[in-house]
Design a protein around this motif. Structure first.
Motif, PDB file in Angstrom:
ATOM      1  N   GLU A 229      46.812  23.287  34.994  1.00 19.86           N
ATOM      2  CA  GLU A 229      46.167  23.015  33.706  1.00 19.86           C
ATOM      3  C   GLU A 229      47.173  23.095  32.562  1.00 19.86           C
ATOM      4  N   LEU A 230      48.039  24.096  32.624  1.00 20.65           N
ATOM      5  CA  LEU A 230      49.066  24.238  31.593  1.00 20.65           C
ATOM      6  C   LEU A 230      50.050  23.073  31.639  1.00 20.65           C
ATOM      7  N   GLU A 231      50.377  22.661  32.852  1.00 17.17           N
ATOM      8  CA  GLU A 231      51.272  21.514  33.049  1.00 17.17           C
ATOM      9  C   GLU A 231      50.676  20.268  32.387  1.00 17.17           C
ATOM     10  N   PHE A 232      49.391  20.031  32.613  1.00 11.54           N
ATOM     11  CA  PHE A 232      48.707  18.880  32.028  1.00 11.54           C
ATOM     12  C   PHE A 232      48.647  18.997  30.502  1.00 11.54           C
ATOM     13  N   ALA A 233      48.274  20.172  30.009  1.00  6.33           N
ATOM     14  CA  ALA A 233      48.094  20.372  28.565  1.00  6.33           C
ATOM     15  C   ALA A 233      49.407  20.238  27.795  1.00  6.33           C
ATOM     16  N   LEU A 234      50.485  20.741  28.367  1.00  3.18           N
ATOM     17  CA  LEU A 234      51.756  20.799  27.640  1.00  3.18           C
ATOM     18  C   LEU A 234      52.733  19.691  28.017  1.00  3.18           C
ATOM     19  N   LYS A 235      52.353  18.884  29.009  1.00  2.00           N
ATOM     20  CA  LYS A 235      53.248  17.796  29.458  1.00  2.00           C
ATOM     21  C   LYS A 235      54.622  18.346  29.826  1.00  2.00           C
ATOM     22  N   MET A 236      54.608  19.454  30.556  1.00  2.00           N
ATOM     23  CA  MET A 236      55.833  20.097  31.032  1.00  2.00           C
ATOM     24  C   MET A 236      55.795  20.137  32.548  1.00  2.00           C
ATOM     25  N   SER A 237      56.956  20.293  33.157  1.00  2.00           N
ATOM     26  CA  SER A 237      57.007  20.392  34.611  1.00  2.00           C
ATOM     27  C   SER A 237      56.427  21.720  35.079  1.00  2.00           C
ATOM     28  N   GLN A 238      55.980  21.719  36.327  1.00  2.00           N
ATOM     29  CA  GLN A 238      55.431  22.936  36.911  1.00  2.00           C
ATOM     30  C   GLN A 238      56.485  24.035  36.937  1.00  2.00           C
ATOM     31  N   SER A 239      57.721  23.686  37.226  1.00  2.00           N
ATOM     32  CA  SER A 239      58.769  24.715  37.272  1.00  2.00           C
ATOM     33  C   SER A 239      59.038  25.298  35.884  1.00  2.00           C
ATOM     34  N   ALA A 240      58.980  24.480  34.845  1.00  2.00           N
ATOM     35  CA  ALA A 240      59.175  24.989  33.477  1.00  2.00           C
ATOM     36  C   ALA A 240      58.032  25.915  33.081  1.00  2.00           C
ATOM     37  N   ILE A 241      56.815  25.520  33.422  1.00  2.00           N
ATOM     38  CA  ILE A 241      55.650  26.372  33.133  1.00  2.00           C
ATOM     39  C   ILE A 241      55.796  27.698  33.876  1.00  2.00           C
ATOM     40  N   SER A 242      56.117  27.631  35.165  1.00  2.00           N
ATOM     41  CA  SER A 242      56.246  28.847  35.982  1.00  2.00           C
ATOM     42  C   SER A 242      57.340  29.760  35.452  1.00  2.00           C
ATOM     43  N   HIS A 243      58.446  29.181  35.043  1.00  2.00           N
ATOM     44  CA  HIS A 243      59.553  29.982  34.491  1.00  2.00           C
ATOM     45  C   HIS A 243      59.093  30.731  33.241  1.00  2.00           C
ATOM     46  N   ASN A 244      58.399  30.044  32.349  1.00  2.63           N
ATOM     47  CA  ASN A 244      57.915  30.681  31.127  1.00  2.63           C
ATOM     48  C   ASN A 244      56.859  31.731  31.423  1.00  2.63           C
ATOM     49  N   LEU A 245      55.969  31.446  32.364  1.00  2.00           N
ATOM     50  CA  LEU A 245      54.952  32.432  32.733  1.00  2.00           C
ATOM     51  C   LEU A 245      55.576  33.679  33.350  1.00  2.00           C
ATOM     52  N   ARG A 246      56.639  33.503  34.123  1.00  2.00           N
ATOM     53  CA  ARG A 246      57.321  34.651  34.725  1.00  2.00           C
ATOM     54  C   ARG A 246      57.841  35.585  33.628  1.00  2.00           C
ATOM     55  N   THR A 247      58.453  35.005  32.599  1.00  2.00           N
ATOM     56  CA  THR A 247      58.953  35.811  31.477  1.00  2.00           C
ATOM     57  C   THR A 247      57.811  36.541  30.791  1.00  2.00           C
ATOM     58  N   LEU A 248      56.708  35.851  30.554  1.00  4.30           N
ATOM     59  CA  LEU A 248      55.560  36.466  29.884  1.00  4.30           C
ATOM     60  C   LEU A 248      54.923  37.552  30.745  1.00  4.30           C
ATOM     61  N   ARG A 249      54.910  37.359  32.059  1.00  2.73           N
ATOM     62  CA  ARG A 249      54.377  38.392  32.963  1.00  2.73           C
ATOM     63  C   ARG A 249      55.265  39.627  32.980  1.00  2.73           C
ATOM     64  N   GLN A 250      56.576  39.427  32.992  1.00  2.90           N
ATOM     65  CA  GLN A 250      57.507  40.555  33.028  1.00  2.90           C
ATOM     66  C   GLN A 250      57.338  41.453  31.813  1.00  2.90           C
ATOM     67  N   LEU A 251      56.927  40.868  30.696  1.00  4.42           N
ATOM     68  CA  LEU A 251      56.708  41.638  29.473  1.00  4.42           C
ATOM     69  C   LEU A 251      55.263  42.103  29.332  1.00  4.42           C
ATOM     70  N   ASP A 252      54.465  41.862  30.371  1.00  3.33           N
ATOM     71  CA  ASP A 252      53.047  42.249  30.405  1.00  3.33           C
ATOM     72  C   ASP A 252      52.256  41.618  29.257  1.00  3.33           C
ATOM     73  N   LEU A 253      52.598  40.361  28.922  1.00  6.61           N
ATOM     74  CA  LEU A 253      51.852  39.629  27.904  1.00  6.61           C
ATOM     75  C   LEU A 253      50.750  38.781  28.528  1.00  6.61           C
ATOM     76  N   VAL A 254      50.915  38.431  29.809  1.00  2.00           N
ATOM     77  CA  VAL A 254      49.880  37.706  30.541  1.00  2.00           C
ATOM     78  C   VAL A 254      49.601  38.424  31.852  1.00  2.00           C
ATOM     79  N   ARG A 255      48.401  38.198  32.360  1.00  2.00           N
ATOM     80  CA  ARG A 255      47.989  38.772  33.642  1.00  2.00           C
ATOM     81  C   ARG A 255      47.536  37.641  34.547  1.00  2.00           C
ATOM     82  N   THR A 256      47.488  37.943  35.823  1.00  2.10           N
ATOM     83  CA  THR A 256      47.059  36.942  36.795  1.00  2.10           C
ATOM     84  C   THR A 256      45.891  37.472  37.608  1.00  2.10           C
TER      85      THR A 256
END
Length: 118
Positions: free
Chosen positions: A59-86
């Motif tokens: 969904e994020l890939e579709f919304a932002l017109k970014m690659s899945q790997s770019a989305i995943s990389h950014n989400l990893r950073t946000l998870r490491q800082l406990d800004l997002v949860r899964t």
């Protein structure tokens, strides 16, 4: 050579009290890392989307017109800082904003940037 000047505005006791209430070095580094991560446009867009709805990478890939790997990389950073949860939703992993503190930080930042009064 450093010269010591006396200023009548300096209330040493008040300033020492302020200093004693500063966050510790570990907390300062953590807050600095959070702001550093949020200076990225794509990460902020991800966070603002997640404020509105839990979303999976596709969904994020579709919304932002970014690659899945770019989305995943950014989400990893946000998870490491406990800004997002899964959480698992069927065979998908969905992401959400970690907690009310993060929501407040994002909301207040948006209001400040848009010039709204609080």
């Amino acid at each position: 050579m450093v010269t010591s000047h006396t200023c009548e505005l300096v209330d040493k006791d008040a300033i020492n009290s302020l200093i004693s209430n500063l966050p510790g070095d570990d907390a300062i580094v953590r807050v600095s890392n959070i702001f550093h991560a949020l200076q990225s446009g794509p990460r902020l867009k991800i966070m603002y989307l997640l404020l509105e709805k839990e979303m999976c990478v596709c969904e994020l890939e579709f919304a932002l017109k970014m690659s899945q790997s770019a989305i995943s990389h950014n989400l990893r950073t946000l998870r490491q800082l406990d800004l997002v949860r899964t959480k698992k939703k069927g065979r998908f992993v969905v992401y959400s904003v970690a907690d009310e503190h993060v929501k407040m930080l994002l909301d207040l930042s948006r209001k400040h940037a848009m010039g709204c009064e609080l």
